[in-house]
Design a protein around this motif. Structure first.
Motif, PDB file in Angstrom:
ATOM      1  N   MET A  80     -12.418  -4.078  28.192  1.00  0.00           N
ATOM      2  CA  MET A  80     -13.040  -2.770  28.055  1.00  0.00           C
ATOM      3  C   MET A  80     -13.419  -2.169  29.414  1.00  0.00           C
ATOM      4  N   GLN A  81     -13.854  -3.008  30.340  1.00  0.00           N
ATOM      5  CA  GLN A  81     -14.135  -2.516  31.687  1.00  0.00           C
ATOM      6  C   GLN A  81     -12.869  -1.989  32.340  1.00  0.00           C
ATOM      7  N   GLU A  82     -11.781  -2.703  32.141  1.00  0.00           N
ATOM      8  CA  GLU A  82     -10.508  -2.260  32.708  1.00  0.00           C
ATOM      9  C   GLU A  82     -10.033  -0.978  32.033  1.00  0.00           C
ATOM     10  N   THR A  83     -10.155  -0.925  30.716  1.00  0.00           N
ATOM     11  CA  THR A  83      -9.670   0.236  29.970  1.00  0.00           C
ATOM     12  C   THR A  83     -10.424   1.506  30.340  1.00  0.00           C
ATOM     13  N   PHE A  84     -11.750   1.448  30.240  1.00  0.00           N
ATOM     14  CA  PHE A  84     -12.539   2.661  30.449  1.00  0.00           C
ATOM     15  C   PHE A  84     -12.880   2.912  31.917  1.00  0.00           C
ATOM     16  N   GLY A  85     -13.037   1.858  32.689  1.00  0.00           N
ATOM     17  CA  GLY A  85     -13.362   2.035  34.093  1.00  0.00           C
ATOM     18  C   GLY A  85     -12.143   2.296  34.957  1.00  0.00           C
ATOM     19  N   GLN A  86     -11.211   1.356  34.940  1.00  0.00           N
ATOM     20  CA  GLN A  86     -10.045   1.453  35.825  1.00  0.00           C
ATOM     21  C   GLN A  86      -9.025   2.483  35.347  1.00  0.00           C
ATOM     22  N   TYR A 307      -8.959  -5.310  21.688  1.00  0.00           N
ATOM     23  CA  TYR A 307      -7.774  -5.745  22.440  1.00  0.00           C
ATOM     24  C   TYR A 307      -6.622  -4.762  22.216  1.00  0.00           C
ATOM     25  N   SER A 308      -6.449  -4.325  20.981  1.00  0.00           N
ATOM     26  CA  SER A 308      -5.367  -3.393  20.664  1.00  0.00           C
ATOM     27  C   SER A 308      -5.612  -2.023  21.286  1.00  0.00           C
ATOM     28  N   LEU A 309      -6.867  -1.626  21.405  1.00  0.00           N
ATOM     29  CA  LEU A 309      -7.199  -0.390  22.121  1.00  0.00           C
ATOM     30  C   LEU A 309      -6.776  -0.503  23.580  1.00  0.00           C
ATOM     31  N   HIS A 310      -7.068  -1.648  24.182  1.00  0.00           N
ATOM     32  CA  HIS A 310      -6.678  -1.913  25.568  1.00  0.00           C
ATOM     33  C   HIS A 310      -5.157  -1.811  25.729  1.00  0.00           C
ATOM     34  N   LYS A 311      -4.410  -2.439  24.820  1.00  0.00           N
ATOM     35  CA  LYS A 311      -2.953  -2.410  24.888  1.00  0.00           C
ATOM     36  C   LYS A 311      -2.413  -1.002  24.651  1.00  0.00           C
ATOM     37  N   ALA A 312      -3.052  -0.259  23.758  1.00  0.00           N
ATOM     38  CA  ALA A 312      -2.583   1.099  23.453  1.00  0.00           C
ATOM     39  C   ALA A 312      -2.722   2.014  24.659  1.00  0.00           C
ATOM     40  N   ILE A 313      -3.827   1.881  25.390  1.00  0.00           N
ATOM     41  CA  ILE A 313      -4.018   2.684  26.606  1.00  0.00           C
ATOM     42  C   ILE A 313      -2.944   2.333  27.638  1.00  0.00           C
ATOM     43  N   LEU A 314      -2.666   1.042  27.800  1.00  0.00           N
ATOM     44  CA  LEU A 314      -1.629   0.622  28.748  1.00  0.00           C
ATOM     45  C   LEU A 314      -0.260   1.183  28.345  1.00  0.00           C
ATOM     46  N   THR A 315       0.012   1.200  27.049  1.00  0.00           N
ATOM     47  CA  THR A 315       1.278   1.749  26.565  1.00  0.00           C
ATOM     48  C   THR A 315       1.410   3.219  26.920  1.00  0.00           C
ATOM     49  N   ASN A 328       1.254  14.346  31.879  1.00  0.00           N
ATOM     50  CA  ASN A 328       0.329  13.598  32.742  1.00  0.00           C
ATOM     51  C   ASN A 328      -0.995  13.311  32.042  1.00  0.00           C
ATOM     52  N   CYS A 329      -0.961  13.216  30.708  1.00  0.00           N
ATOM     53  CA  CYS A 329      -2.206  12.987  29.985  1.00  0.00           C
ATOM     54  C   CYS A 329      -1.992  12.015  28.829  1.00  0.00           C
ATOM     55  N   ILE A 330      -3.106  11.412  28.405  1.00  0.00           N
ATOM     56  CA  ILE A 330      -3.111  10.502  27.269  1.00  0.00           C
ATOM     57  C   ILE A 330      -3.761  11.219  26.088  1.00  0.00           C
ATOM     58  N   ASP A 331      -3.049  11.325  24.995  1.00  0.00           N
ATOM     59  CA  ASP A 331      -3.560  11.945  23.776  1.00  0.00           C
ATOM     60  C   ASP A 331      -4.269  10.866  22.963  1.00  0.00           C
ATOM     61  N   ILE A 332      -5.535  11.086  22.620  1.00  0.00           N
ATOM     62  CA  ILE A 332      -6.318  10.065  21.929  1.00  0.00           C
ATOM     63  C   ILE A 332      -5.724   9.728  20.556  1.00  0.00           C
ATOM     64  N   LEU A 333      -5.098  10.694  19.895  1.00  0.00           N
ATOM     65  CA  LEU A 333      -4.502  10.394  18.583  1.00  0.00           C
ATOM     66  C   LEU A 333      -3.306   9.461  18.720  1.00  0.00           C
ATOM     67  N   ARG A 334      -2.546   9.595  19.792  1.00  0.00           N
ATOM     68  CA  ARG A 334      -1.438   8.660  20.017  1.00  0.00           C
ATOM     69  C   ARG A 334      -1.977   7.267  20.327  1.00  0.00           C
ATOM     70  N   VAL A 335      -3.101   7.233  21.017  1.00  0.00           N
ATOM     71  CA  VAL A 335      -3.736   5.941  21.289  1.00  0.00           C
ATOM     72  C   VAL A 335      -4.142   5.267  19.981  1.00  0.00           C
ATOM     73  N   MET A 339      -2.838   1.781  18.558  1.00  0.00           N
ATOM     74  CA  MET A 339      -3.833   0.739  18.329  1.00  0.00           C
ATOM     75  C   MET A 339      -3.666   0.130  16.938  1.00  0.00           C
ATOM     76  N   THR A 340      -3.526   0.960  15.921  1.00  0.00           N
ATOM     77  CA  THR A 340      -3.345   0.448  14.566  1.00  0.00           C
ATOM     78  C   THR A 340      -2.016  -0.294  14.441  1.00  0.00           C
ATOM     79  N   TYR A 341      -1.017   0.139  15.190  1.00  0.00           N
ATOM     80  CA  TYR A 341       0.271  -0.564  15.177  1.00  0.00           C
ATOM     81  C   TYR A 341       0.121  -1.980  15.718  1.00  0.00           C
ATOM     82  N   TYR A 342      -0.578  -2.128  16.830  1.00  0.00           N
ATOM     83  CA  TYR A 342      -0.764  -3.452  17.425  1.00  0.00           C
ATOM     84  C   TYR A 342      -1.519  -4.382  16.476  1.00  0.00           C
ATOM     85  N   VAL A 343      -2.587  -3.864  15.856  1.00  0.00           N
ATOM     86  CA  VAL A 343      -3.374  -4.706  14.952  1.00  0.00           C
ATOM     87  C   VAL A 343      -2.522  -5.157  13.767  1.00  0.00           C
ATOM     88  N   SER A 344      -1.784  -4.228  13.181  1.00  0.00           N
ATOM     89  CA  SER A 344      -1.009  -4.563  11.984  1.00  0.00           C
ATOM     90  C   SER A 344       0.184  -5.461  12.295  1.00  0.00           C
TER      91      SER A 344
END
Length: 382
Positions: A80-86, A307-315, A328-335, A339-344
């Motif tokens: 979470m530190q990496e996802t939201f901070g970095q 964890y899946s949120l972290h992976k979704a941001i990296l994707t 040049n942007c990340i759409d939160i709905l795509r995230v 995220m749900t794809y990774y979990v399932s």
């Protein structure tokens, strides 16, 4: 970017609210500035031209007084530190092993940062802990109604309701009309395991309230009055040419119960179970599981949803790198979709012979549940 993790105790003593406030003050003095201030691409997006991305408070509890330890807490915090901070460039304040009172303090202090919020695009709150749905006394409703509120455990086994956290943040003036995100990695099972409840999530069985509601609906629709802003259907409209006996009643609860559940009016009354989903304006609430269900984590990984949120941001970041000339942007709905794809796809309950899960629970998957009241699109411009 602040990467320190602050624990709820120091030398065996529980930290005070003033000590918590000092932590915020020291971090916010050097808040993470965005690399560039972007203007939203269209009027249907939230504004994102402030100097800060926003404040992200991260809380993860591991060592509880009586509950099972969450041995993957540190993995959760790192991700979470990496996802939201970095990656997203939030100003991150991270806590570990807080009591319920300290969780309340952290939220209250975060809400006090008026100047910082005014100069921010949004706000994020990430909590990993044990959780439950506990009964809420409601005097004004029939005795058959059983309200439950989701709550989060502090390490002292006391609880904080998710609803109270969201309401505090939603009421901050500096965050009005700005996105506020909540990611809750915690169980949503019932507070008392001996209580009867069907494993059907939000299913509600209705008795007298249905009858009253139908009577009120019939009375309201029997009038020929039409709202000034509405118009009566014409003969050319399909609805205008239909007779009333062609209407299909969607709310025929008794008939459905009789047909599918062998309903009998002489049977004991069922309790109406209502889970109050605390979603407010401009808020996104993501749960790691559905109502009445357990949540899961894994050592070396963390909570499945986080964890899946972290992976979704990296994707999404990888996608930006590949299509840098286009977006040049990340759409939160795509995230959320990723995220749900990774979990399932990648997570299910252990089915090995050494598994401690009850028989019949093997290979069980857990859905991520989210709700939002975003009237606009939300994008993280990088």
């Amino acid at each position: 970017m602040a990467t320190n993790t602050y624990e709820g105790t120091v030398k065996g003593r529980t930290k005070s609210k003033e000590e918590m406030r000092h932590i915020f003050e020291s971090i916010l003095k050097s808040g993470s500035l965005k690399s560039k201030r972007s203007v939203s691409s269209n009027q249907n997006e939230y504004e994102c031209n402030n100097i800060y991305r926003g404040l992200a408070i991260i809380i993860s509890n591991e060592n509880f007084k009586n509950c099972k330890q969450r041995n993957y807490c540190d993995d959760e915090l790192t991700n979470m530190q990496e996802t939201f901070g970095q990656h997203l460039n939030f100003t991150v304040v991270t806590f570990k092993d807080l009591t319920a009172q300290q969780i309340n303090w952290v939220v209250e202090i975060a809400c006090e940062q008026t100047q910082f919020h005014q100069n921010s695009d949004c706000f994020a709150c990430i909590i990993g802990s044990h959780g439950n749905e506990k009964p809420r006394p409601v005097d004004s409703l029939p005795t058959e109604v059983y309200y439950r509120d989701h709550c989060i455990y502090g390490v002292d086994n006391d609880t904080v309701t998710t609803k109270s956290i969201i309401e505090k943040v939603a009421g901050v003036k500096g965050l009005q009309d700005k996105p506020k995100m909540f990611f809750i990695q915690a169980c949503r099972s019932k507070m008392k395991p001996d209580e009867f409840c069907n494993e059907h999530g939000h299913e509600v069985l209705v008795r007298s309230i249905v009858k009253n509601s139908l009577n009120q609906t019939n009375e309201a629709t029997s009038s020929d009055t039409v709202s000034p802003s509405a118009s009566k259907p014409t003969d050319n409209d399909p609805i205008g040419s239909m007779s009333k006996d062609q209407d299909i009643t969607e709310f025929s609860i008794k008939a459905a119960l009789k047909k599918f559940f062998d309903y009998n009016i002489n049977k004991p009354k069922e309790i109406i179970r209502v889970v109050d989903p605390p979603c407010a304006d401009d808020c996104l609430v993501v749960y790691s599981t559905a109502s009445e269900k357990n949540s899961y984590g894994r050592e070396g990984v963390g909570g499945w949803m986080l964890y899946s949120l972290h992976k979704a941001i990296l994707t999404q970041i990888k996608r930006i790198d590949q299509e840098s000339s286009k977006i040049n942007c990340i759409d939160i709905l795509r995230v959320l979709n990723d995220m749900t794809y990774y979990v399932s796809k990648y997570f299910e309950v252990d089915e090995s012979s050494e598994s401690t899960h009850p028989k019949g629970m093997e290979k069980r998957k857990v859905p991520v549940v989210f709700e939002h009241c975003f009237p606009k699109e939300m994008c993280f411009y990088l």
